[in-house]
Design an enzyme around this catalytic site. Sequence first.
Site, PDB file in Angstrom:
ATOM      1  N   SER A 101       0.850  -1.204   0.000  1.00 56.28           N
ATOM      2  CA  SER A 101       0.000   0.000   0.000  1.00 56.28           C
ATOM      3  C   SER A 101       0.879   1.245   0.000  1.00 56.28           C
ATOM      4  O   SER A 101       2.003   1.221   0.506  1.00 56.28           O
ATOM      5  CB  SER A 101      -0.865   0.014   1.249  1.00 56.28           C
TER       6      SER A 101
ATOM      7  N   TYR B 228      -1.207  -0.436  10.634  1.00 52.08           N
ATOM      8  CA  TYR B 228      -1.419  -0.748   9.202  1.00 52.08           C
ATOM      9  C   TYR B 228      -0.254  -0.177   8.397  1.00 52.08           C
ATOM     10  O   TYR B 228       0.328  -0.867   7.565  1.00 52.08           O
ATOM     11  CB  TYR B 228      -2.755  -0.173   8.723  1.00 52.08           C
TER      12      TYR B 228
HETATM   13  N1  LIG Z   1      -8.984  -0.632  -0.562  1.00 49.13           N
HETATM   14  C1  LIG Z   1      -7.959   0.186  -0.443  1.00 49.13           C
HETATM   15  O1  LIG Z   1      -8.125   1.427  -0.450  1.00 49.13           O
HETATM   16  C2  LIG Z   1      -6.553  -0.345  -0.345  1.00 49.13           C
HETATM   17  C3  LIG Z   1      -5.490   0.578  -0.433  1.00 49.13           C
HETATM   18  C4  LIG Z   1      -4.169   0.099  -0.349  1.00 49.13           C
HETATM   19  C5  LIG Z   1      -3.941  -1.262  -0.197  1.00 49.13           C
HETATM   20  N2  LIG Z   1      -5.003  -2.143  -0.095  1.00 49.13           N
HETATM   21  C6  LIG Z   1      -4.683  -3.560   0.079  1.00 49.13           C
HETATM   22  O2  LIG Z   1      -5.346  -4.321  -0.913  1.00 49.13           O
HETATM   23  C7  LIG Z   1      -5.547  -5.659  -0.436  1.00 49.13           C
HETATM   24  C8  LIG Z   1      -6.970  -6.073  -0.732  1.00 49.13           C
HETATM   25  O3  LIG Z   1      -7.863  -5.288   0.049  1.00 49.13           O
HETATM   26  P1  LIG Z   1      -9.297  -4.799  -0.470  1.00 49.13           P
HETATM   27  O4  LIG Z   1      -9.270  -3.326  -0.474  1.00 49.13           O
HETATM   28  O5  LIG Z   1      -9.661  -5.506  -1.692  1.00 49.13           O
HETATM   29  O6  LIG Z   1     -10.219  -5.202   0.777  1.00 49.13           O
HETATM   30  P2  LIG Z   1     -11.160  -6.454   1.039  1.00 49.13           P
HETATM   31  O7  LIG Z   1     -12.286  -6.475   0.057  1.00 49.13           O
HETATM   32  O8  LIG Z   1     -11.501  -6.379   2.488  1.00 49.13           O
HETATM   33  O9  LIG Z   1     -10.243  -7.737   0.737  1.00 49.13           O
HETATM   34  C9  LIG Z   1      -9.368  -8.283   1.678  1.00 49.13           C
HETATM   35  C10 LIG Z   1      -9.099  -9.722   1.280  1.00 49.13           C
HETATM   36  O10 LIG Z   1      -8.184 -10.260   2.255  1.00 49.13           O
HETATM   37  C11 LIG Z   1      -8.719 -11.494   2.725  1.00 49.13           C
HETATM   38  N3  LIG Z   1      -8.322 -11.771   4.103  1.00 49.13           N
HETATM   39  C12 LIG Z   1      -8.385 -10.949   5.175  1.00 49.13           C
HETATM   40  N4  LIG Z   1      -8.021 -11.607   6.277  1.00 49.13           N
HETATM   41  C13 LIG Z   1      -7.731 -12.890   5.900  1.00 49.13           C
HETATM   42  C14 LIG Z   1      -7.323 -14.052   6.597  1.00 49.13           C
HETATM   43  N5  LIG Z   1      -7.129 -14.066   7.931  1.00 49.13           N
HETATM   44  N6  LIG Z   1      -7.114 -15.188   5.882  1.00 49.13           N
HETATM   45  C15 LIG Z   1      -7.318 -15.203   4.533  1.00 49.13           C
HETATM   46  N7  LIG Z   1      -7.694 -14.138   3.828  1.00 49.13           N
HETATM   47  C16 LIG Z   1      -7.914 -12.986   4.509  1.00 49.13           C
HETATM   48  C17 LIG Z   1     -10.241 -11.312   2.634  1.00 49.13           C
HETATM   49  O11 LIG Z   1     -10.872 -12.572   2.585  1.00 49.13           O
HETATM   50  P3  LIG Z   1     -11.756 -13.225   3.768  1.00 49.13           P
HETATM   51  O12 LIG Z   1     -12.281 -12.115   4.629  1.00 49.13           O
HETATM   52  O13 LIG Z   1     -12.820 -13.986   3.038  1.00 49.13           O
HETATM   53  O14 LIG Z   1     -10.812 -14.132   4.496  1.00 49.13           O
HETATM   54  C18 LIG Z   1     -10.350 -10.578   1.315  1.00 49.13           C
HETATM   55  O15 LIG Z   1     -10.363 -11.503   0.258  1.00 49.13           O
HETATM   56  C19 LIG Z   1      -5.193  -5.631   1.054  1.00 49.13           C
HETATM   57  O16 LIG Z   1      -3.904  -6.172   1.250  1.00 49.13           O
HETATM   58  C20 LIG Z   1      -5.190  -4.148   1.387  1.00 49.13           C
HETATM   59  O17 LIG Z   1      -4.348  -3.858   2.477  1.00 49.13           O
HETATM   60  C21 LIG Z   1      -6.293  -1.718  -0.179  1.00 49.13           C
END
Ligand SMILES: NC(=O)c1ccc[n+]([C@@H]2O[C@H](COP(=O)([O-])OP(=O)(O)OC[C@H]3O[C@@H](n4cnc5c(N)ncnc54)[C@H](OP(=O)(O)O)[C@@H]3O)[C@@H](O)[C@H]2O)c1
Length: 262
Positions: free
Chosen positions: A155, A168
């Site tokens: 990120s 985070y």
């Molecule tokens: N959205 C943003 O603005 C943003 C910005 C910068 C970086 N990111 C990064 O992008 C990535 C994806 O996030 P997103 O924004 O798409 O959010 P999201 O929809 O909440 O996706 C998070 C994913 O991580 C999985 N996950 C979380 N805890 C887990 C666990 N204990 N075991 C296995 N899987 C787990 C979730 O699956 P389950 O809950 O089904 O396990 C889900 O598939 C993350 O690494 C996040 O830090 C997001």
Amino acid sequence: MAKPENKLSTATPLTPKKRAILVGASSGIGAALAQRLADEGYQIALLARRGKMLEKLTNEINQKHGETRAVYYIHDVTDHESVPELLKKIIADLGGLDTFIYNAGISFMVGLKKYDFEKDHQTFDVNVTGALAWFNPVAELFQSLKSGQIVGVSSVAGERGRVGNPSYNASKAALTCYLEALRNRLTRYGVNVLTVKPGPVETDMIKDAKGVLFPISAEQAAGDIFNAMRKRKQEVYTSARWRWIMLVLRNIPSIIFRKMTF
Ligand SMILES: NC(=O)c1ccc[n+]([C@@H]2O[C@H](COP(=O)([O-])OP(=O)(O)OC[C@H]3O[C@@H](n4cnc5c(N)ncnc54)[C@H](OP(=O)(O)O)[C@@H]3O)[C@@H](O)[C@H]2O)c1
């Protein structure tokens, strides 16, 4: 626990297929990337905890393409001990492995004046330790094969320590640094390591956040990630404007930065 759905069609020398594992595939960026990889002809193993969401996504992908391109496995990345056996099983099911993507991540909102070790611990367990549990055996495999691609979704938040979400920020800084080290080890073996640095992406993770700057869709983020994978880049910001925003933010002197409230 693993739950493969259907049998994947076999790759042949005349019909080669890229095979990928995507950890954190059930929603948001991961789900959009799964769709994109399947559209590009990949066979993918989708991992996360929420089985219902994985099942729905897998069915959507396979129905769209009229063949089995996706299989899913229910897995909690904090269950580190299960990784080596699960990795072996998935590689056997896929018939090999070309690409590994770690996208799982969590972020808790903690009040500006609050401190919460339990949430910090969970954040590191998923965003860092869970990643290492997978990256280590995959790196070892790709190093011995002298091929492969590793993608880590970090990120822009890892580039500075901000008041809003210290653990985070720190977890993503650790992930970014680890990926750089992995790249420095593996490039000499022909293995590509891509660090993804998203800015705000409209997913569940930021649904309660207010006043986010330049949010993009998960599909746009997935497109940027796929293009960077195709070009075997080392780092990608999504959207691209965040490269320039972070150049400015990284250079704001601490005496000013510490007065900011985000
Ligand atoms: N959205 C943003 O603005 C943003 C910005 C910068 C970086 N990111 C990064 O992008 C990535 C994806 O996030 P997103 O924004 O798409 O959010 P999201 O929809 O909440 O996706 C998070 C994913 O991580 C999985 N996950 C979380 N805890 C887990 C666990 N204990 N075991 C296995 N899987 C787990 C979730 O699956 P389950 O809950 O089904 O396990 C889900 O598939 C993350 O690494 C996040 O830090 C997001």
